[in-house]
Design a protein around this motif. Structure first.
Motif, PDB file in Angstrom:
ATOM      1  N   TRP A 110      -5.758   0.696  20.354  1.00  0.00           N
ATOM      2  CA  TRP A 110      -5.489   1.423  19.686  1.00  0.00           C
ATOM      3  C   TRP A 110      -6.395   2.980  18.982  1.00  0.00           C
ATOM      4  O   TRP A 110      -6.363   3.490  18.670  1.00  0.00           O
ATOM      5  N   CYS A 167       5.406  -5.692  16.282  1.00  0.00           N
ATOM      6  CA  CYS A 167       4.893  -6.984  16.719  1.00  0.00           C
ATOM      7  C   CYS A 167       4.413  -7.163  17.936  1.00  0.00           C
ATOM      8  O   CYS A 167       6.042  -6.768  18.460  1.00  0.00           O
ATOM      9  N   LEU A 209      -8.512  -4.342  13.622  1.00  0.00           N
ATOM     10  CA  LEU A 209      -6.778  -4.471  14.252  1.00  0.00           C
ATOM     11  C   LEU A 209      -5.479  -4.569  13.807  1.00  0.00           C
ATOM     12  O   LEU A 209      -5.796  -5.691  12.749  1.00  0.00           O
ATOM     13  N   ARG A 221      -2.853  -5.721  11.864  1.00  0.00           N
ATOM     14  CA  ARG A 221      -2.192  -7.475  12.249  1.00  0.00           C
ATOM     15  C   ARG A 221      -0.370  -8.497  11.829  1.00  0.00           C
ATOM     16  O   ARG A 221      -0.932  -6.777  10.164  1.00  0.00           O
ATOM     17  N   CYS A 222      -0.111  -8.244  12.336  1.00  0.00           N
ATOM     18  CA  CYS A 222       1.378  -8.875  11.782  1.00  0.00           C
ATOM     19  C   CYS A 222       1.262  -9.714  10.957  1.00  0.00           C
ATOM     20  O   CYS A 222       0.805 -11.068  10.547  1.00  0.00           O
ATOM     21  N   CYS A 224       2.765 -13.369  11.298  1.00  0.00           N
ATOM     22  CA  CYS A 224       2.739 -14.175  12.474  1.00  0.00           C
ATOM     23  C   CYS A 224       0.824 -13.709  13.151  1.00  0.00           C
ATOM     24  O   CYS A 224       0.591 -14.563  13.432  1.00  0.00           O
ATOM     25  N   ASN A 225       0.570 -12.754  12.098  1.00  0.00           N
ATOM     26  CA  ASN A 225      -0.615 -12.598  12.693  1.00  0.00           C
ATOM     27  C   ASN A 225      -1.229 -11.773  14.158  1.00  0.00           C
ATOM     28  O   ASN A 225      -2.356 -12.054  14.529  1.00  0.00           O
ATOM     29  N   ASP A 226      -0.026 -11.842  14.856  1.00  0.00           N
ATOM     30  CA  ASP A 226      -0.477 -11.063  16.237  1.00  0.00           C
ATOM     31  C   ASP A 226      -0.532  -9.929  16.221  1.00  0.00           C
ATOM     32  O   ASP A 226      -0.218  -9.272  15.301  1.00  0.00           O
ATOM     33  N   LEU A 227      -0.899  -9.416  17.049  1.00  0.00           N
ATOM     34  CA  LEU A 227      -1.169  -7.711  16.752  1.00  0.00           C
ATOM     35  C   LEU A 227      -0.079  -6.405  16.450  1.00  0.00           C
ATOM     36  O   LEU A 227       1.102  -7.078  17.381  1.00  0.00           O
ATOM     37  N   LEU A 228      -0.374  -5.643  15.620  1.00  0.00           N
ATOM     38  CA  LEU A 228       0.790  -4.554  16.316  1.00  0.00           C
ATOM     39  C   LEU A 228       0.269  -3.382  16.639  1.00  0.00           C
ATOM     40  O   LEU A 228      -0.956  -3.459  17.349  1.00  0.00           O
ATOM     41  N   ARG A 229       1.394  -3.410  17.344  1.00  0.00           N
ATOM     42  CA  ARG A 229       1.178  -1.868  18.156  1.00  0.00           C
ATOM     43  C   ARG A 229       1.995  -0.889  17.680  1.00  0.00           C
ATOM     44  O   ARG A 229       2.918  -1.205  16.848  1.00  0.00           O
TER      45      ARG A 229
END
Length: 279
Positions: free
Chosen positions: A75, A141, A170, A172-173, A176-181
């Motif tokens: 990022w 996500c 970072l 976050r989604c 689900c709180n996973d990483l966004l890209r």
């Protein structure tokens, strides 16, 4: 007089005989706006010395694996690019293309491998764009959560440019709180969500069916990532290829060995001289 004056005039004649303009743009389209055009690791590492020091190649950082291994560094790279694209002012060639399209019955459609959003920033409509490799101005996500693509408008990355690291939290989604890209097609990318681009491609196909005599103006599309060149050549229509290092073309048209802004300025002058822009 420009050494390419006769080629500009021939390109102008092809445009004047068309009913629609297909704009096929690669990375070279942004060079005249001051954007870097990575040609091998040498050019890439000049722009990102921290990655040069770590011997990280463009193909390695522009990869989903980079977000898994070091999300702050991945990022750092994409956040820097997002900030750069947000503050970049599109060069005058974009306005020339809009002026040309405004005189053609079917207008224009853009097919681009660029993820920078410069066409939208220059005033082109979203409905007339196909971003074949996605857009850095949209996020997804990492887990593919709900297969949602969301705008990046609310993400303001704070990047330590010297270290190529993200300082701010970072993204976050929301589900689900996973990483966004970024919703960008990267190298080795089996998780890219392509439904936004698929929808754009369907609109392009409809536009192509409505244009009886389109002309293609291809700008800054190289052979290293040949997506745009393949698209241009597959249409079998007159092709105006603008490329300072790789202008050769196997299809009929005009090959212009110069940069995008120089070529578009020359074509605009030739069109003006022939009365193309008169009411």
């Amino acid at each position: 007089m420009s050494p390419h004056a006769s080629l500009f005039a021939e390109a102008a004649r092809l445009i004047a005989a068309a009913d629609g303009l297909i704009i096929a743009a690669g990375a070279g389209m942004g060079v005249d706006s001051g954007l870097p055009d990575f040609r091998g690791n040498a050019g890439f590492w000049r722009a990102y010395p921290a990655l040069a020091e770590a011997r990280i190649a463009f193909e390695d950082i522009a990869s989903p694996d980079a977000f898994r291994a070091s999300p702050a560094r991945a990022w750092g790279f994409y956040g820097h690019r997002l900030n750069l694209y947000r503050r970049t002012v599109p060069h005058a060639g974009f306005a020339i293309l809009q002026a040309i399209a405004g005189r053609l019955a079917q207008g224009s459609f853009v097919f681009t491998s660029n993820v920078d959003g410069q066409f939208q920033k220059a005033g082109f409509s979203d409905t007339g764009l196909c971003e074949v490799h996605g857009s850095i101005h949209h996020l997804q996500c990492m887990a593919g959560c709900g297969e949602a693509i969301v705008p990046a408008d609310g993400f303001q990355p704070d990047v330590d440019e010297a270290a190529c690291l993200l300082r701010s939290p970072l993204p976050r989604c929301a589900s689900c709180n996973d990483l966004l890209r970024p919703n960008v097609l990267m190298f080795g990318d089996w998780g890219w969500l392509g439904q936004r681009t698929d929808s754009q491609r369907r609109r392009l196909d409809v536009w192509l069916r409505g244009a009886a005599k389109p002309v293609i103006v291809e700008i800054g599309a190289g052979s290293h990532v040949p997506t745009v060149r393949w698209f241009s050549e597959s249409l079998g229509e007159p092709l105006i290829r603008i490329n300072p290092t790789e202008p050769e073309s196997p299809v009929r048209g005009v090959s212009l060995p110069c940069g995008g802004l120089e070529a578009l300025t020359g074509i605009h002058a030739a069109l003006t001289e022939m009365g193309f822009f008169r009411a």
